[in-house]
Enzyme design. Structure first.
Site, PDB file in Angstrom:
ATOM      1  N   ARG A  95     -11.154  -3.043  -3.857  1.00  0.00           N
ATOM      2  CA  ARG A  95      -9.943  -2.840  -4.663  1.00  0.00           C
ATOM      3  C   ARG A  95      -9.702  -1.358  -4.905  1.00  0.00           C
ATOM      4  O   ARG A  95      -9.210  -0.959  -5.955  1.00  0.00           O
ATOM      5  CB  ARG A  95     -10.096  -3.552  -5.994  1.00  0.00           C
ATOM      6  CG  ARG A  95     -11.390  -3.186  -6.713  1.00  0.00           C
ATOM      7  CD  ARG A  95     -11.265  -3.445  -8.158  1.00  0.00           C
ATOM      8  NE  ARG A  95     -12.541  -3.218  -8.820  1.00  0.00           N
ATOM      9  CZ  ARG A  95     -12.700  -3.301 -10.128  1.00  0.00           C
ATOM     10  NH1 ARG A  95     -11.676  -3.620 -10.870  1.00  0.00           N
ATOM     11  NH2 ARG A  95     -13.864  -3.079 -10.669  1.00  0.00           N
ATOM     12  N   LYS A 115      -8.250   3.200  -7.891  1.00  0.00           N
ATOM     13  CA  LYS A 115      -9.095   2.027  -8.126  1.00  0.00           C
ATOM     14  C   LYS A 115      -8.251   0.972  -8.836  1.00  0.00           C
ATOM     15  O   LYS A 115      -7.599   1.287  -9.838  1.00  0.00           O
ATOM     16  CB  LYS A 115     -10.288   2.446  -9.001  1.00  0.00           C
ATOM     17  CG  LYS A 115     -11.297   1.368  -9.299  1.00  0.00           C
ATOM     18  CD  LYS A 115     -12.549   2.000  -9.905  1.00  0.00           C
ATOM     19  CE  LYS A 115     -13.526   0.979 -10.428  1.00  0.00           C
ATOM     20  NZ  LYS A 115     -14.707   1.629 -11.037  1.00  0.00           N
ATOM     21  N   GLY A 128      -8.339  -7.598  -5.897  1.00  0.00           N
ATOM     22  CA  GLY A 128      -7.992  -6.213  -5.575  1.00  0.00           C
ATOM     23  C   GLY A 128      -7.479  -5.420  -6.768  1.00  0.00           C
ATOM     24  O   GLY A 128      -7.086  -4.267  -6.624  1.00  0.00           O
ATOM     25  N   ARG A 178      -9.477   8.267  -9.531  1.00  0.00           N
ATOM     26  CA  ARG A 178     -10.819   8.810  -9.686  1.00  0.00           C
ATOM     27  C   ARG A 178     -10.990  10.017  -8.779  1.00  0.00           C
ATOM     28  O   ARG A 178     -10.524  10.021  -7.639  1.00  0.00           O
ATOM     29  CB  ARG A 178     -11.820   7.713  -9.328  1.00  0.00           C
ATOM     30  CG  ARG A 178     -13.253   8.152  -9.318  1.00  0.00           C
ATOM     31  CD  ARG A 178     -14.182   7.001  -9.548  1.00  0.00           C
ATOM     32  NE  ARG A 178     -14.323   6.132  -8.389  1.00  0.00           N
ATOM     33  CZ  ARG A 178     -15.124   5.061  -8.370  1.00  0.00           C
ATOM     34  NH1 ARG A 178     -15.789   4.717  -9.452  1.00  0.00           N
ATOM     35  NH2 ARG A 178     -15.215   4.319  -7.297  1.00  0.00           N
ATOM     36  N   ASP A 254     -25.230   0.423  -4.332  1.00  0.00           N
ATOM     37  CA  ASP A 254     -23.841   0.761  -4.007  1.00  0.00           C
ATOM     38  C   ASP A 254     -23.196   1.558  -5.140  1.00  0.00           C
ATOM     39  O   ASP A 254     -22.097   2.084  -4.968  1.00  0.00           O
ATOM     40  CB  ASP A 254     -23.015  -0.495  -3.700  1.00  0.00           C
ATOM     41  CG  ASP A 254     -23.126  -1.542  -4.786  1.00  0.00           C
ATOM     42  OD1 ASP A 254     -24.262  -1.908  -5.144  1.00  0.00           O
ATOM     43  OD2 ASP A 254     -22.088  -1.995  -5.291  1.00  0.00           O
ATOM     44  N   ASP A 264     -19.119   4.696 -10.879  1.00  0.00           N
ATOM     45  CA  ASP A 264     -18.878   3.274 -11.134  1.00  0.00           C
ATOM     46  C   ASP A 264     -19.261   2.847 -12.540  1.00  0.00           C
ATOM     47  O   ASP A 264     -20.270   2.194 -12.776  1.00  0.00           O
ATOM     48  CB  ASP A 264     -19.570   2.398 -10.075  1.00  0.00           C
ATOM     49  CG  ASP A 264     -18.715   2.268  -8.824  1.00  0.00           C
ATOM     50  OD1 ASP A 264     -17.640   2.910  -8.784  1.00  0.00           O
ATOM     51  OD2 ASP A 264     -19.103   1.550  -7.897  1.00  0.00           O
TER      52      ASP A 264
HETATM   53  P1  AMP Z   1     -18.523  -3.057  -8.849  1.00  0.00           P
HETATM   54  O1  AMP Z   1     -19.305  -4.071  -9.627  1.00  0.00           O
HETATM   55  O2  AMP Z   1     -17.231  -2.642  -9.513  1.00  0.00           O
HETATM   56  O3  AMP Z   1     -19.344  -1.896  -8.416  1.00  0.00           O
HETATM   57  O4  AMP Z   1     -18.035  -3.815  -7.528  1.00  0.00           O
HETATM   58  C1  AMP Z   1     -18.887  -4.390  -6.593  1.00  0.00           C
HETATM   59  C2  AMP Z   1     -18.082  -4.724  -5.352  1.00  0.00           C
HETATM   60  O5  AMP Z   1     -17.109  -5.725  -5.634  1.00  0.00           O
HETATM   61  C3  AMP Z   1     -17.343  -3.538  -4.783  1.00  0.00           C
HETATM   62  O6  AMP Z   1     -17.413  -3.613  -3.387  1.00  0.00           O
HETATM   63  C4  AMP Z   1     -15.921  -3.742  -5.285  1.00  0.00           C
HETATM   64  O7  AMP Z   1     -14.969  -3.159  -4.423  1.00  0.00           O
HETATM   65  C5  AMP Z   1     -15.799  -5.266  -5.310  1.00  0.00           C
HETATM   66  N1  AMP Z   1     -14.851  -5.723  -6.336  1.00  0.00           N
HETATM   67  C6  AMP Z   1     -15.014  -5.692  -7.684  1.00  0.00           C
HETATM   68  N2  AMP Z   1     -13.940  -6.201  -8.297  1.00  0.00           N
HETATM   69  C7  AMP Z   1     -13.058  -6.555  -7.349  1.00  0.00           C
HETATM   70  C8  AMP Z   1     -11.737  -7.122  -7.353  1.00  0.00           C
HETATM   71  N3  AMP Z   1     -11.106  -7.435  -8.490  1.00  0.00           N
HETATM   72  N4  AMP Z   1     -11.144  -7.326  -6.163  1.00  0.00           N
HETATM   73  C9  AMP Z   1     -11.755  -7.019  -5.011  1.00  0.00           C
HETATM   74  N5  AMP Z   1     -12.971  -6.491  -4.942  1.00  0.00           N
HETATM   75  C10 AMP Z   1     -13.629  -6.252  -6.078  1.00  0.00           C
HETATM   76 MG    MG Z   2     -19.415  -0.356  -7.404  1.00  0.00          MG
END
Ligand code: AMP
Ligand code: MG
Length: 484
Positions: A95, A115, A128, A178, A254, A264
């Site tokens: 996203r 983001k 997304g 960001r 990640d 993040d």
């Molecule tokens: P995060 O926990 O924010 O670090 O996200 C972990 C993974 O999930 C990353 O690859 C993000 O891009 C994906 N992600 C988190 N929220 C969403 C969302 N609402 N739509 C699509 N991908 C997401």
């Molecule tokens: Mg992340």
């Protein structure tokens, strides 16, 4: 270049697109219905050489929503992998859209990323999008971290989308802009290793070296040096976190940037009362990412980086493993040295004495036993204030004073060092929550803006105690949520 573009001063020069194809997907942000600018970081815009003052808010909203892109942008979603709570997954920006690498007037290269800007091929089941609360949370905490002197990605703008996102409830959607030294993560290397394509892996390593550690390009062992340098950056970073009571909350590989910036911001939070086992994140049931476990996890994540880099360290795997182990074997002692140095600064100890470690340890133990506020205890010591009521503390305080008198420098220098190391103000959870609720529920940004302003000078003693008072029992925040 459009008139607005040339006026704003974008200097895109994106090198990431020179990496082999599997590292990214070119894709535009998905436009939003009705973008409204709610936060704009003027100070950061200035540093970046961007002139946004005379651009109408409506145009800025279009820009920072991803509805209207700068012409030289090359939007893409990055591919990466990661160990999430110990389990490996192939991931990517689900996203987020990198608009490109912008050159600042100081000659630095920064990523500009949106983001919450729509689905990408890595979105899996995600929508997304991002909700306003978490994007404002990232804004306020990342900017507070910067002011606290901690390496971090920055927040340039927040726009609301005029669309609803569905989480547990329906929430207002938002997009955060960001700014990062880069978005290359430990997980990006794990992704490259998983491809089993040594050319791709080497291209990524060379990119990271050129971007962050150009002096290593001349080294005879650039990839071993890369590992060691990233290790040192992470040690520095986590030591900063411990200094100010920060808990990242999701230290998955990640979410660990090669640059050494905090990245993040999800369920992260600051500790009020000192307790090394503090965890806020609702999804961290085992306490994997607890306050005091963060150095250990940084070491664990670095071992994943080392594994990914093995093919570049030596053609013979046994030799490669030996090299990696030699480097990682220094993690504990380097961290301990760093941490002790940081704690000495917190207590104004301007020389190294063998009694320092136990002196520090006993204070922390006392704080834990008495539920002392982490920030306020160190700040009070820095201000020359002492709690005389508790005999155990008084005894410790006498010993500390004696140790201070053994400093090779005048007393005022010790206190000056402490005042620069121990902030008066941190983004306390209850205050952050209050600010977010007013913004999210009532569209009232006054609480948020006042908090942002206060957090910009965290080492100044504030006139009012409004921002330094720990939460009352009924204000205490026990859990934070990813709220993605
Ligand atoms: P995060 O926990 O924010 O670090 O996200 C972990 C993974 O999930 C990353 O690859 C993000 O891009 C994906 N992600 C988190 N929220 C969403 C969302 N609402 N739509 C699509 N991908 C997401
Ligand atoms: Mg992340």
């Amino acid at each position: 270049m459009t008139d607005t573009d040339s006026h704003i001063g974008w200097q895109f020069d994106t090198h990431y697109t020179q990496l082999p194809e599997p590292f990214y997907t070119r894709i535009d942000p998905v436009p939003v219905q009705n973008p409204q600018l709610v936060m704009l970081n003027h100070a950061l815009a200035d540093t970046l050489g961007l002139t946004l003052n005379n651009v109408p808010d409506a145009s800025l909203a279009q820009l920072f929503a991803g509805n209207r892109l700068p012409q030289a942008a090359s939007p893409l979603a990055q591919a990466y992998a990661g160990h999430q709570f110990g389990h490996f997954s192939m991931l990517g920006d689900g996203r987020a859209h990198l608009l490109g690498e912008h050159r600042t007037p100081q000659g630095e290269r920064v990523d500009i990323q949106l983001k919450g800007s729509g689905r990408t091929p890595y979105a899996r089941r995600g929508d997304g999008r991002a909700a306003l609360g978490p994007m404002l949370r990232e804004y306020i905490i990342s900017e507070a971290m910067h002011a606290l002197g901690v390496p971090t990605t920055r927040s340039l703008a927040v726009v609301t989308t005029g669309e609803i996102v569905l989480r547990e409830t329906a929430l207002p959607g938002a997009v955060l802009t960001r700014v990062a030294a880069s978005h290359v993560r430990v997980g990006t290397f794990e992704y490259a290793a998983q491809l089993q394509d040594i050319t791709a892996l080497q291209a990524l390593a060379d990119y990271a070296i050129a971007r962050h550690f150009p002096h290593l390009a001349e080294s005879t062992e650039p990839y071993a040096d890369l590992l060691e340098t990233v290790m040192d950056r992470q040690i520095t970073l986590v030591t900063h976190w411990l200094r100010i009571g920060f808990i990242h909350g999701v230290m998955n590989t990640d979410n660990m940037a090669i640059s050494g910036e905090t990245i993040d911001y999800g369920p992260c939070a600051f500790m009020d009362a000192y307790d090394p086992a503090t965890v806020f994140s609702s999804i961290d049931r085992g306490g994997r990412y607890a306050y005091a476990n963060q150095p250990h996890i940084a070491g664990w994540n670095l071992a994943r980086l080392a594994e990914a880099l093995l093919p570049l360290l030596h053609p013979d795997q046994t030799q490669a493993i030996k090299q990696a182990e030699e480097i990682l074997g220094q993690f504990n002692s380097r961290f301990q040295t760093n941490w002790l140095g940081m704690m000495r600064c917190k207590l104004g100890l301007l020389s190294d004495e063998p009694e320092d470690a136990p002196l520090i340890g006993e204070l922390l133990q006392w704080m834990q036993k008495n539920g002392a506020d982490y920030t306020n205890t160190f700040r009070a010591l820095s201000m020359g204030e002492a709690n005389e009521e508790d005999p155990e503390f008084a005894e410790w305080h006498t010993r500390w004073q004696k140790r201070l008198s053994g400093n090779p420098k005048p007393q005022h220098e010790a206190y000056a060092k402490m005042l620069r190391t121990n902030p008066a103000i941190i983004p306390r959870n209850h205050q952050v929550e209050k600010a977010l609720r007013a913004a999210e529920n009532d569209g009232d940004f006054s609480v948020f803006n006042a908090l942002v302003e206060t957090l910009a000078t965290p080492y100044d003693t504030p006139a009012s105690s409004a921002y330094t008072t720990p939460p009352k029992p009924e204000e205490r925040v026990y859990q934070t949520f990813c709220g993605t």
